[in-house]
Design a protein around this motif. Structure first.
Motif: not given
Ligand code: NAI
Length: 306
Positions: A82-84, A111, A133, A219
């Motif tokens: 999956l490419d978000v 992601a 992204t 962090g």
């Protein structure tokens, strides 16, 4: 010693983006270890598959070790490419999962990519990749999943979901850079600050449907994020490397912190001692904190190679 009785129903159903590495992988492991069915979604399909394979080995080990009388058995983990940043791929993913799963309880937008450098030196493509992204990816994901999350919530009725686990809804993984934005990380910090605002808005939108939204501000964690980052020059790369050397969190600690906060229904999860300190300073003395962070970042970027 009595053996745990396994039930066939997973504790919950979750999609984790960026599940092939770092914090996402740790989230998948924690959820699968708790009996959740997990869809490991990543642009790197081999990494997604490797995580899913490792999860398959978890449930039995968990069941044997857990001193409980009823252990839900996680459904087979699903690895998905999956490419978000592509809303069409999101629609396809949700349709595919609807054919396999009876409901969706949790979407984790984790992601992310990092790029750093003086703004004038950052290629437009690099700025677009970061925002697409880190921010749009989470928006597309929540938009694609919202209707199914709401239907699932209505079907669950008064049942709040798995005891001790994250509440049903959405977890977005932002960064402490959303609160204190150092120079040379403009796109990354802006994308994460946007993600916090998005989470606040979405929380109000989904609350009437019994759904929770939690946003994480961790962090530094030593993960692939820095190894795959695009840095416009060596000083920035060195400063980022020093930041990671001081990492005080493991991916597992971040995963635990996020899931715990989502279990309590908290909006913000600021994770790490230094991150909490900076978030507090920012609240009390916003302009002075921004000046201090900028001065410190400039010193680190200008520092000669060790
Ligand atoms: P990582 O690099 O180990 O994992 C990120 C994963 O996202 C990778 O598997 C990568 O293939 C995947 N990914 C990248 N672009 C994608 C796309 N377009 N579609 C789908 N998957 C994609 O990094 P890490 O540290 O585990 O990062 C997870 C999240 O935590 C990120 O959102 C990051 O910004 C955030 N974060 C990380 C911190 C750190 O110090 N490592 C600190 C604060 C937040």
């Amino acid at each position: 010693m009595s053996r745990p009785i396994a039930t066939n129903e997973p504790a919950g159903y979750a999609i984790v983006t960026g599940g092939g590495s770092g914090i996402g992988r740790a989230l998948c492991e924690r959820l699968a270890g708790g009996g959740w069915a997990v869809a490991v979604a990543d642009i790197d399909s081999e990494a997604a598959q490797a995580t899913a394979d490792s999860l398959r080995r978890l449930p039995n080990a968990q069941a044997a070790a857990a001193p409980v009388t009823a252990t839900p058995v996680a459904a087979t983990p699903v690895a998905v490419a999956l490419d978000v940043g592509d809303p069409v791929q999101w629609r396809r993913l949700i349709a595919n999962l609807q054919a396999r799963w009876p409901r969706l309880d949790l979407l984790i937008n984790n992601a992310g990519v990092l790029a750093g450098g003086p703004l004038a030196d950052c290629p437009a493509e690099s700025l677009q990749r970061v925002v697409r992204t880190n921010l749009l990816g989470a928006m597309y994901g929540a938009r694609a999943a919202a209707a199914w999350l709401m239907e699932s919530s209505a079907a669950r009725g008064a049942n709040p979901g798995p005891a001790g686990g994250p509440r049903p809804g959405v977890i977005n993984v932002a960064s402490i850079f959303a609160a204190v934005a150092p120079p040379n990380f403009a796109a990354y910090s802006a994308s994460k600050a946007g993600l916090v605002a998005f989470s606040e808005s979405l929380r109000g939108e989904l609350a009437p449907n019994g759904l929770n939204v939690t946003v994480g501000l961790p962090g530094a964690v030593d993960t692939g994020l820095y190894r795959h980052a695009e840095f416009a020059h060596a000083g920035i790369a060195r400063a980022a490397a020093r930041f990671v050397e001081r990492a005080e969190l493991t991916p597992q600690a971040v995963a635990d912190g996020l899931l715990r906060a989502a279990g309590r229904g908290e909006l913000y999860a600021v994770l790490g001692r230094r991150a909490r300190w900076y978030a507090r300073l920012k609240r009390w003395l916003p302009a002075a904190t921004a000046r201090r962070v900028a001065a410190q970042a400039r010193r680190e970027i200008d520092a000669p190679e060790a």
